[in-house]
Design a protein around this motif. Sequence first.
Motif, PDB file in Angstrom:
ATOM      1  N   UNK A   1      -4.719   6.924 -19.466  1.00  0.00           N
ATOM      2  CA  UNK A   1      -5.277   5.806 -18.703  1.00  0.00           C
ATOM      3  C   UNK A   1      -5.292   4.507 -19.490  1.00  0.00           C
ATOM      4  N   UNK A   2      -5.404   4.582 -20.817  1.00  0.00           N
ATOM      5  CA  UNK A   2      -5.567   3.373 -21.627  1.00  0.00           C
ATOM      6  C   UNK A   2      -4.723   3.481 -22.890  1.00  0.00           C
ATOM      7  N   UNK A   3      -3.515   2.924 -22.886  1.00  0.00           N
ATOM      8  CA  UNK A   3      -2.667   3.001 -24.077  1.00  0.00           C
ATOM      9  C   UNK A   3      -3.307   2.376 -25.311  1.00  0.00           C
ATOM     10  N   UNK A   4      -4.092   1.325 -25.135  1.00  0.00           N
ATOM     11  CA  UNK A   4      -4.753   0.708 -26.286  1.00  0.00           C
ATOM     12  C   UNK A   4      -5.730   1.678 -26.939  1.00  0.00           C
ATOM     13  N   UNK A   5      -6.409   2.455 -26.147  1.00  0.00           N
ATOM     14  CA  UNK A   5      -7.368   3.413 -26.685  1.00  0.00           C
ATOM     15  C   UNK A   5      -6.673   4.604 -27.328  1.00  0.00           C
ATOM     16  N   UNK A   6      -5.437   4.891 -26.920  1.00  0.00           N
ATOM     17  CA  UNK A   6      -4.709   6.034 -27.483  1.00  0.00           C
ATOM     18  C   UNK A   6      -4.539   5.897 -28.989  1.00  0.00           C
ATOM     19  N   UNK A   7      -4.317   4.679 -29.467  1.00  0.00           N
ATOM     20  CA  UNK A   7      -4.164   4.467 -30.914  1.00  0.00           C
ATOM     21  C   UNK A   7      -5.464   4.767 -31.655  1.00  0.00           C
TER      22      UNK A   7
ATOM     23  N   UNK B   1     -17.561   3.203 -31.077  1.00  0.00           N
ATOM     24  CA  UNK B   1     -18.366   3.258 -32.297  1.00  0.00           C
ATOM     25  C   UNK B   1     -17.497   3.604 -33.501  1.00  0.00           C
ATOM     26  N   UNK B   2     -16.559   4.501 -33.311  1.00  0.00           N
ATOM     27  CA  UNK B   2     -15.646   4.852 -34.397  1.00  0.00           C
ATOM     28  C   UNK B   2     -14.762   3.661 -34.770  1.00  0.00           C
ATOM     29  N   UNK B   3     -14.314   2.923 -33.761  1.00  0.00           N
ATOM     30  CA  UNK B   3     -13.441   1.781 -34.017  1.00  0.00           C
ATOM     31  C   UNK B   3     -14.158   0.713 -34.821  1.00  0.00           C
ATOM     32  N   UNK B   4     -15.356   0.359 -34.419  1.00  0.00           N
ATOM     33  CA  UNK B   4     -16.061  -0.698 -35.139  1.00  0.00           C
ATOM     34  C   UNK B   4     -16.495  -0.225 -36.516  1.00  0.00           C
TER      35      UNK B   4
ATOM     36  N   UNK C   1      -9.322  -4.798 -27.095  1.00  0.00           N
ATOM     37  CA  UNK C   1      -8.515  -5.609 -26.185  1.00  0.00           C
ATOM     38  C   UNK C   1      -8.244  -7.020 -26.702  1.00  0.00           C
ATOM     39  N   UNK C   2      -8.669  -7.310 -27.938  1.00  0.00           N
ATOM     40  CA  UNK C   2      -8.395  -8.619 -28.519  1.00  0.00           C
ATOM     41  C   UNK C   2      -9.072  -9.760 -27.785  1.00  0.00           C
ATOM     42  N   UNK C   3     -10.306  -9.572 -27.387  1.00  0.00           N
ATOM     43  CA  UNK C   3     -11.039 -10.606 -26.665  1.00  0.00           C
ATOM     44  C   UNK C   3     -11.600 -11.641 -27.643  1.00  0.00           C
ATOM     45  N   UNK C   4     -11.703 -12.868 -27.183  1.00  0.00           N
ATOM     46  CA  UNK C   4     -12.242 -13.919 -28.036  1.00  0.00           C
ATOM     47  C   UNK C   4     -13.733 -13.748 -28.290  1.00  0.00           C
ATOM     48  N   UNK C   5     -14.462 -13.323 -27.280  1.00  0.00           N
ATOM     49  CA  UNK C   5     -15.908 -13.186 -27.390  1.00  0.00           C
ATOM     50  C   UNK C   5     -16.326 -11.744 -27.121  1.00  0.00           C
ATOM     51  N   UNK C   6     -17.486 -11.403 -27.609  1.00  0.00           N
ATOM     52  CA  UNK C   6     -18.068 -10.105 -27.295  1.00  0.00           C
ATOM     53  C   UNK C   6     -18.385 -10.068 -25.797  1.00  0.00           C
ATOM     54  N   UNK C   7     -17.883  -9.101 -25.074  1.00  0.00           N
ATOM     55  CA  UNK C   7     -18.135  -9.086 -23.616  1.00  0.00           C
ATOM     56  C   UNK C   7     -19.617  -8.912 -23.308  1.00  0.00           C
TER      57      UNK C   7
ATOM     58  N   UNK D   1      -5.881   8.562 -31.875  1.00  0.00           N
ATOM     59  CA  UNK D   1      -5.029   9.170 -32.894  1.00  0.00           C
ATOM     60  C   UNK D   1      -5.584   8.980 -34.301  1.00  0.00           C
ATOM     61  N   UNK D   2      -6.366   7.941 -34.505  1.00  0.00           N
ATOM     62  CA  UNK D   2      -6.861   7.614 -35.844  1.00  0.00           C
ATOM     63  C   UNK D   2      -8.145   8.355 -36.213  1.00  0.00           C
ATOM     64  N   UNK D   3      -8.729   9.109 -35.273  1.00  0.00           N
ATOM     65  CA  UNK D   3     -10.001   9.762 -35.554  1.00  0.00           C
ATOM     66  C   UNK D   3      -9.996  11.192 -35.034  1.00  0.00           C
TER      67      UNK D   3
END
Length: 341
Positions: A103-109, A285-288, A255-261, A112-114
Amino acid sequence: MGEQSLSQPKPQPPSPPPSPPASASAASPAPAPAPAPAPAAASSASASTSHAPAAAASRPKKAAHPSSDSNPPKKPRLTFTVPGRPLSFAGEVGAAIRHLRDADPALAAVIDAHDPPVFQCPHRPFHSLVRSILYQQLAFKAAAAVYSRFLSLLGGEASVTPDAVLALTPQHLRQIGVSPRKASYLHDLARKYVSGILSDSAIINMDDRSLAAMLTMVKGIGPWSVHMFMIFSLARPDVLPSADLGVRKGVQMLYGLEDVPRPSQMDKLCIRWRPYRSVGAWYMWRLIESKVPQPAPAIPVDPLALPSTDDQIMLQQQDIQMIDPLQMLPGMGEHDSCPLV
């Protein structure tokens, strides 16, 4: 008789037996299935006694409509069911990861890292809620010490019951480091259990919306604490803690957003994660955690909701699979007490 002969041929040109009125009365079941209302009115005017059963035969058709109309009011009474099986069930985390990858290719990376998450809690819901209250507004080591003394006071984990908690006076709790305010939170939770307003079985079987409404009635438990409880104690699969700063910051990075949503934007941004938004939040949480550098990150947030050092962030994220909200990045609930200082 002249009125019957004039009235019948006009509304029934296609029907073959319109001429003799006696035949209509003799074959009374024939006009009954006719859909046109005019012949029924003419036949009732000619012989009301002979066509009374025909009118009665037509009534069951009308009686079928009220039964169909009575169904719609019953539909709003249906409650929301728990969406999906708990993530603690075998294979559920794997199914969630496969869905999120597709569903989300950005999240797939990030996936894979965790390593995959594990959603298991050894405690019953009441015990988990008590432990969550005890850990509020305390650093990890201080909270662990208070919790250990609390268990010793009760006689072990098996003794954490509503009656046992109610038996502890504020003075007893104060001696082990529990503030009077937290003591009132614990007693309010225990009283709702004793009175039957809450129970472990009801909490487990309650849908997400009803559960949030019931738990926020307890003093000291707000929406953010409820979200953490549903994810890490009940293993609910589709919970999105929209107000949690760590999840919002992770979505910004993902998603490379300028501001925190904003919390109001999170549902739309994370719509692709349904019905496994709990797992998507876990990966945020893992990403941050992986992106936070040694210096304190510049995260615009209320200072009361932010840990004092970056080391505390890393420390309390190490055991993210546990129930306690303090092991997450700080969140912002309406009347939550922030679990980190």
